[in-house]
Design an enzyme around this catalytic site. Structure first.
Site, short mmCIF file in Angstrom:
data_model
loop_
_atom_site.label_atom_id
_atom_site.label_comp_id
_atom_site.label_asym_id
_atom_site.label_seq_id
_atom_site.Cartn_x
_atom_site.Cartn_y
_atom_site.Cartn_z
N CYS A 37 -2.23 -2.85 7.69
CA CYS A 37 -2.03 -3.74 6.75
C CYS A 37 -0.77 -4.73 6.57
O CYS A 37 -0.88 -6.05 6.29
CB CYS A 37 -2.06 -3.19 5.34
SG CYS A 37 -3.81 -2.48 5.18
N LYS A 78 -6.62 -4.88 -3.29
CA LYS A 78 -6.85 -5.70 -2.14
C LYS A 78 -7.89 -4.71 -1.34
O LYS A 78 -7.84 -3.73 -1.59
CB LYS A 78 -5.73 -6.05 -1.06
CG LYS A 78 -5.12 -4.94 -0.46
CD LYS A 78 -4.04 -5.65 0.43
CE LYS A 78 -3.45 -4.58 1.39
NZ LYS A 78 -4.23 -3.79 2.45
N ASP A 80 0.85 -1.32 -0.16
CA ASP A 80 0.11 -0.03 0.08
C ASP A 80 0.76 1.13 0.12
O ASP A 80 0.62 2.10 0.67
CB ASP A 80 -0.94 0.00 1.31
CG ASP A 80 -1.74 -1.26 1.34
OD1 ASP A 80 -2.14 -1.91 0.23
OD2 ASP A 80 -2.53 -1.61 2.29
#
Length: 232
Positions: free
Chosen positions: A168, A135, A26
């Site tokens: 995450c 995702k 990310d």
């Protein structure tokens, strides 16, 4: 196939680069840029620049050594159907969704596929042959083909970088642990969402219960041509 020895906590970890992947979690404007989701939600992103540079260094070393590079982008469709409605806990806990409910003018801008917030930061660019996966939740294993793509390549060791360490990154590493992957996080190539103690708590959890902790310099040293030549 050559194996490398990575100095890490609580002990060194040995792996074959060709059967390992560097996971970049990310590294989007949402998480690393001023004006992105985390910044607008009140989280400090002022110290992400060194993390970006360290990830660039780690990616280059991993690529040179023949490791698979996996890039994740967290987010949803522009209508946020993928985010789940009130029947999903994600609706209630996602700070991006909560921020947009507080500030309706941001609707369609935070973590929406195709938008600036969703894009990877300019400094980090996937190359042909890299794996780029969207995702919809914190873990990169949830509702993605990550597991099958790794197993098809006989990959068992995962090296983690990215943002946020305590959300995450840790979620994906934990899920990997349950699926029998060996996970190591490069601590100076990650950044937390929240105060510094969130970073330290995540690293403590990882090295104590779920994996290993190292840093970019040790990672590059392990993958250096000289190190590879010594074990050839």
């Amino acid at each position: 196939m050559n194996a490398v020895n990575l100095m890490a906590r609580p002990e060194a970890l040995t792996f074959a680069p060709e059967q390992s992947a560097l996971i970049v979690v990310d590294m989007q404007n949402a998480y690393a840029s001023q004006g992105g989701y985390l910044d607008l939600a009140g989280f400090d992103v002022s110290t992400t620049a060194p993390v970006i540079e360290n990830i660039k260094t780690a990616v280059a070393a991993a690529r040179e050594a023949g490791m698979t590079i996996v890039w994740f982008q967290n987010g949803w469709d522009s209508d946020y159907l993928e985010a789940g409605g009130p029947g999903s806990p994600n609706f209630h806990k996602s700070n991006a969704l909560k921020t947009m409910r507080r500030r309706p003018e941001l609707h369609g801008k935070l973590l929406a596929k195709g938008g600036w917030d969703y894009q990877l930061v300019d400094e980090l660019t996937p190359l042909p042959g890299d794996i780029v996966l969207p995702k919809p939740r914190y873990s990169g294993f949830f509702n993605t083909p990550l597991d099958s793509m790794l197993r098809a390549r006989n990959i068992r060791h995962l090296v983690f970088t990215g943002i946020a360490t305590n959300v995450c990154v840790e979620s994906t590493l934990r899920d990997g642990f349950f699926l029998e992957y060996f996970g190591v996080v490069l601590e100076d190539a990650t950044h937390q969402a929240g105060p510094p103690f969130a970073q330290q708590a995540a690293l403590f959890n990882i090295e104590t219960f779920f994996g290993w902790v190292s840093d970019v310099q040790r990672f590059c040293d392990a993958l250096s041509p000289a190190a590879l030549a010594r074990i050839a």
